[in-house]
Design a protein around this motif. Structure first.
Motif, PDB file in Angstrom:
ATOM      1  N   PHE A  25       8.236  -3.250   6.861  1.00 43.58           N
ATOM      2  CA  PHE A  25       9.647  -3.035   5.934  1.00 43.58           C
ATOM      3  C   PHE A  25      10.421  -3.633   7.871  1.00 43.58           C
ATOM      4  O   PHE A  25      11.544  -4.349   7.093  1.00 43.58           O
ATOM      5  CB  PHE A  25      10.049  -1.837   6.169  1.00 43.58           C
ATOM      6  CG  PHE A  25       9.808  -1.020   5.064  1.00 43.58           C
ATOM      7  CD1 PHE A  25      10.078  -1.438   4.248  1.00 43.58           C
ATOM      8  CD2 PHE A  25       8.167   0.039   5.845  1.00 43.58           C
ATOM      9  CE1 PHE A  25       9.448  -0.836   3.534  1.00 43.58           C
ATOM     10  CE2 PHE A  25       7.829  -0.035   4.551  1.00 43.58           C
ATOM     11  CZ  PHE A  25       8.479   0.399   3.229  1.00 43.58           C
ATOM     12  N   GLN A  44     -13.351  -0.117  -1.572  1.00 49.49           N
ATOM     13  CA  GLN A  44     -12.417   0.083  -3.083  1.00 49.49           C
ATOM     14  C   GLN A  44     -11.598  -1.126  -2.718  1.00 49.49           C
ATOM     15  O   GLN A  44     -11.756  -1.816  -4.738  1.00 49.49           O
ATOM     16  CB  GLN A  44     -11.987   1.328  -3.509  1.00 49.49           C
ATOM     17  CG  GLN A  44     -13.188   2.569  -3.314  1.00 49.49           C
ATOM     18  CD  GLN A  44     -13.073   2.931  -2.286  1.00 49.49           C
ATOM     19  OE1 GLN A  44     -12.608   2.674  -1.155  1.00 49.49           O
ATOM     20  NE2 GLN A  44     -13.904   3.866  -2.615  1.00 49.49           N
ATOM     21  N   GLN A 100     -11.335  -2.185  -7.332  1.00 50.13           N
ATOM     22  CA  GLN A 100     -12.525  -1.861  -7.456  1.00 50.13           C
ATOM     23  C   GLN A 100     -12.263  -0.944  -9.391  1.00 50.13           C
ATOM     24  O   GLN A 100     -12.481  -1.035 -10.320  1.00 50.13           O
ATOM     25  CB  GLN A 100     -13.531  -0.415  -7.239  1.00 50.13           C
ATOM     26  CG  GLN A 100     -14.483  -0.275  -7.716  1.00 50.13           C
ATOM     27  CD  GLN A 100     -15.647   0.992  -6.566  1.00 50.13           C
ATOM     28  OE1 GLN A 100     -15.299   0.973  -6.094  1.00 50.13           O
ATOM     29  NE2 GLN A 100     -15.672   1.728  -7.739  1.00 50.13           N
ATOM     30  N   SER A 129      -5.285  -0.532   4.491  1.00 52.67           N
ATOM     31  CA  SER A 129      -6.169   0.695   5.235  1.00 52.67           C
ATOM     32  C   SER A 129      -6.883  -0.416   5.886  1.00 52.67           C
ATOM     33  O   SER A 129      -7.865  -0.552   6.455  1.00 52.67           O
ATOM     34  CB  SER A 129      -5.925   1.796   5.543  1.00 52.67           C
ATOM     35  OG  SER A 129      -6.686   2.046   4.336  1.00 52.67           O
ATOM     36  N   SER A 133      -1.754  -1.029  -3.842  1.00 53.53           N
ATOM     37  CA  SER A 133      -3.178   0.070  -4.133  1.00 53.53           C
ATOM     38  C   SER A 133      -3.403   0.842  -4.633  1.00 53.53           C
ATOM     39  O   SER A 133      -2.284   1.178  -5.661  1.00 53.53           O
ATOM     40  CB  SER A 133      -3.174  -0.096  -2.073  1.00 53.53           C
ATOM     41  OG  SER A 133      -2.356   1.181  -1.969  1.00 53.53           O
ATOM     42  N   ARG A 134      -4.761   1.377  -4.910  1.00 54.29           N
ATOM     43  CA  ARG A 134      -4.323   2.296  -5.659  1.00 54.29           C
ATOM     44  C   ARG A 134      -3.107   3.782  -5.280  1.00 54.29           C
ATOM     45  O   ARG A 134      -2.633   4.284  -6.058  1.00 54.29           O
ATOM     46  CB  ARG A 134      -6.097   2.885  -5.958  1.00 54.29           C
ATOM     47  CG  ARG A 134      -5.994   4.152  -6.793  1.00 54.29           C
ATOM     48  CD  ARG A 134      -7.449   4.139  -7.407  1.00 54.29           C
ATOM     49  NE  ARG A 134      -7.950   5.355  -7.822  1.00 54.29           N
ATOM     50  CZ  ARG A 134      -8.391   5.677  -8.160  1.00 54.29           C
ATOM     51  NH1 ARG A 134      -9.978   5.082  -8.924  1.00 54.29           N
ATOM     52  NH2 ARG A 134      -8.688   7.834  -8.277  1.00 54.29           N
ATOM     53  N   GLY A 164      -9.373  -1.450 -10.314  1.00 46.85           N
ATOM     54  CA  GLY A 164      -7.898  -2.500 -10.781  1.00 46.85           C
ATOM     55  C   GLY A 164      -8.562  -3.850 -10.986  1.00 46.85           C
ATOM     56  O   GLY A 164      -9.812  -4.268 -11.469  1.00 46.85           O
ATOM     57  N   THR A 214       0.671  -1.309  10.786  1.00 47.93           N
ATOM     58  CA  THR A 214       1.402  -1.015  12.481  1.00 47.93           C
ATOM     59  C   THR A 214       0.259  -0.368  13.448  1.00 47.93           C
ATOM     60  O   THR A 214       0.742   0.024  14.129  1.00 47.93           O
ATOM     61  CB  THR A 214       1.943   0.146  12.145  1.00 47.93           C
ATOM     62  OG1 THR A 214       1.715   1.275  10.821  1.00 47.93           O
ATOM     63  CG2 THR A 214       3.494   0.344  11.169  1.00 47.93           C
ATOM     64  N   ILE A 254      -0.953  -6.981   7.681  1.00 51.68           N
ATOM     65  CA  ILE A 254      -0.138  -6.814   8.580  1.00 51.68           C
ATOM     66  C   ILE A 254       0.454  -4.796   8.521  1.00 51.68           C
ATOM     67  O   ILE A 254      -0.097  -3.734   6.845  1.00 51.68           O
ATOM     68  CB  ILE A 254       1.507  -6.810   7.259  1.00 51.68           C
ATOM     69  CG1 ILE A 254       1.608  -7.838   7.146  1.00 51.68           C
ATOM     70  CG2 ILE A 254       2.532  -6.100   8.642  1.00 51.68           C
ATOM     71  CD1 ILE A 254       2.720  -8.193   6.619  1.00 51.68           C
ATOM     72  N   GLY A 304       2.205  -4.642  12.694  1.00 53.95           N
ATOM     73  CA  GLY A 304       3.964  -4.647  12.861  1.00 53.95           C
ATOM     74  C   GLY A 304       4.071  -3.068  11.604  1.00 53.95           C
ATOM     75  O   GLY A 304       3.373  -3.527  10.796  1.00 53.95           O
ATOM     76  N   ASP A 305       5.857  -3.374  11.967  1.00 54.91           N
ATOM     77  CA  ASP A 305       5.831  -2.972  10.295  1.00 54.91           C
ATOM     78  C   ASP A 305       6.016  -3.746   9.409  1.00 54.91           C
ATOM     79  O   ASP A 305       7.346  -4.430   9.483  1.00 54.91           O
ATOM     80  CB  ASP A 305       6.725  -1.637  10.985  1.00 54.91           C
ATOM     81  CG  ASP A 305       7.647  -0.754   9.633  1.00 54.91           C
ATOM     82  OD1 ASP A 305       7.920  -1.073   9.145  1.00 54.91           O
ATOM     83  OD2 ASP A 305       8.379   0.261  10.296  1.00 54.91           O
ATOM     84  N   SER A 362      -9.031  -0.329   2.493  1.00 53.60           N
ATOM     85  CA  SER A 362     -10.534   0.198   2.204  1.00 53.60           C
ATOM     86  C   SER A 362     -11.600  -0.548   1.211  1.00 53.60           C
ATOM     87  O   SER A 362     -11.031  -1.817   0.611  1.00 53.60           O
ATOM     88  CB  SER A 362     -10.041   1.560   1.006  1.00 53.60           C
ATOM     89  OG  SER A 362      -8.911   0.482   0.152  1.00 53.60           O
ATOM     90  N   ALA A 372      -6.692  -0.073  12.655  1.00 55.61           N
ATOM     91  CA  ALA A 372      -6.441  -0.099  11.200  1.00 55.61           C
ATOM     92  C   ALA A 372      -8.261  -1.315  11.058  1.00 55.61           C
ATOM     93  O   ALA A 372      -8.172  -2.304  11.121  1.00 55.61           O
ATOM     94  CB  ALA A 372      -5.723  -1.096  10.381  1.00 55.61           C
ATOM     95  N   GLY A 395       0.874  -1.163  -0.260  1.00 59.48           N
ATOM     96  CA  GLY A 395       0.104   0.270  -0.034  1.00 59.48           C
ATOM     97  C   GLY A 395       1.091   1.584   0.169  1.00 59.48           C
ATOM     98  O   GLY A 395       2.195   1.278  -0.150  1.00 59.48           O
ATOM     99  N   ARG A 396       0.345   2.128   0.464  1.00 58.63           N
ATOM    100  CA  ARG A 396       0.614   3.456  -0.256  1.00 58.63           C
ATOM    101  C   ARG A 396       2.353   3.782   1.311  1.00 58.63           C
ATOM    102  O   ARG A 396       3.132   3.814   0.411  1.00 58.63           O
ATOM    103  CB  ARG A 396      -0.375   4.782   0.664  1.00 58.63           C
ATOM    104  CG  ARG A 396       0.269   6.088   0.382  1.00 58.63           C
ATOM    105  CD  ARG A 396      -0.347   7.197   1.385  1.00 58.63           C
ATOM    106  NE  ARG A 396      -1.865   7.256   1.652  1.00 58.63           N
ATOM    107  CZ  ARG A 396      -2.892   7.435   1.216  1.00 58.63           C
ATOM    108  NH1 ARG A 396      -2.292   8.341  -0.082  1.00 58.63           N
ATOM    109  NH2 ARG A 396      -4.035   7.213   0.852  1.00 58.63           N
TER     110      ARG A 396
END
Ligand code: FAD
Length: 312
Positions: free
Chosen positions: A298, A263, A243, A259, A226-227, A245, A279, A277, A295-296, A261, A283, A200-201
């Motif tokens: 990375f 979509q 949605q 998160s 993710s978008r 994609g 942090t 996964i 968790g992170d 979402s 969420a 994701g982002r």
């Protein structure tokens, strides 16, 4: 009672049958006699695999473009008395099934997650997965595109008859393929993959996606995005799930820094097992997944890759 003949449009990847076809063959075997419809020059290459999953008849055809292919499929429906044609609801499957439905003036349901050919009912998810619709199809031939991987492939060995099929040549299609450009970066097609790991982002850069590719290689699986990650330029649109994609139905979906979402879930909520996964323990994804790791990404993903490497 005589069983009806159910055609299955087999999708090839070069000389090989895409693995996701076998679930579609299993669905056909449940409803009647499976008749594989394959565009190939050499039926012997595909015979063993199709026999293994229950195709009692293998109709081989040859055509150069989607217009000719759809015309041949429609002719095969009549020639082999097919009461239904099932296929994958992939880009190619959607194209050919739709063209064929137009030629036959037959009912069509795409992106189906279940199909009961005994009574012509098809289950589809609608409105980004918020509702599920049960659709009743009626007609001489029903056409259904199934989401890849929604039906577990079950071996059902039979002995198949190979039938090369040609129909009246028609060159008036006004269609010529100039070039084929392959999308995506991975070796496993996202829509076909049994395991997908998505970023994701918070991936933050295209380079950071490398940790997901490294994990996907060991799984083995495909990498999605993710978008938010695609819009930020971290991944190409061909990797976007959701949605707007790709729609995917893998056995395992690992969402890293998503998160959760609506979509995004519209494109992957039919995955059998979803792992999140994130942090943030609050969420939304943690309310929608089967397993959650707070968790992170990375830190978590490289550990996961190492553990999987050692397991193998
Ligand atoms: P965010 O919502 O920003 O979530 C990032 C998550 O990562 C947060 O929960 C955060 O806690 C967590 N996080 C932060 N750092 C870390 C870290 N280091 N490790 C682990 N977790 C971390 N979205 C799609 O994905 N696909 C679509 O097809 C799509 N189509 C859309 C169509 C429409 C019409 C609209 C309006 C929106 C669409 N969206 C789509 C966008 C969608 O609404 C969300 O904005 C998007 O999915 C959010 O992406 P994300 O989860 O990557 O990012």
């Amino acid at each position: 009672m005589t069983m009806s003949n159910i055609g299955v449009l087999i999708e090839m990847d070069g000389q090989e049958i895409k693995a996701s076809n076998y679930g579609v063959l299993t669905a056909a075997c449940t409803g009647g006699n499976a008749v594989a419809l394959v565009f190939t020059e050499n039926g012997d290459v595909v015979k063993n695999d199709l026999e293994r999953f229950g195709a009692g008849k293998i109709v081989t055809m040859s055509a150069t473009n989607p217009v000719q292919k759809a015309k041949l499929m429609a002719a095969a429906v009549k020639e082999f008395n097919l009461s239904a044609v099932l296929g994958l609801s992939s880009a190619r499957g959607r194209d050919l099934l739709t063209r064929c439905a137009c030629i036959l003036d037959a009912p069509l349901a795409l992106d189906a997650i279940q199909a009961d050919l005994s009574d012509g009912t098809v289950v589809k998810s609608h409105f980004s997965g918020k509702t599920t619709a049960v659709i009743q199809l009626s007609g001489d031939t029903l056409l259904v595109g199934l989401r890849p991987n929604v039906i577990e492939a079950v071996e059902n060995p039979v002995s198949a008859e190979l039938v090369p099929f040609t129909a009246e040549a028609d060159s008036s299609d006004g269609f010529k393929i100039l070039e084929v450009k392959k999308g995506g970066t991975g070796t496993i097609d996202l829509t076909e993959a049994e395991i997908i790991i998505t970023g994701g982002r918070p991936m933050n850069s295209a380079e950071n996606f490398q940790i997901l590719h490294a994990c996907a290689e060991v799984l083995p699986g495909a990498v999605g995005a993710s978008r938010a990650a695609v819009d930020a330029g971290f991944a190409p649109h061909s990797m976007q799930v959701g949605q707007t994609g790709k729609t995917v139905s893998p056995k395992l979906y690992i969402g890293c820094g998503l998160s959760g979402s609506v979509q995004h879930f519209a494109g992957m909520k039919t995955a059998r097992i979803i792992v999140g996964i994130n942090t943030d323990k609050d969420a939304p994804i943690f309310g929608k997944c089967d397993y959650g790791i707070v968790g992170d990404l990375f830190e978590v993903v490289p550990v996961l890759t190492e553990v999987l490497k050692n397991k193998r």
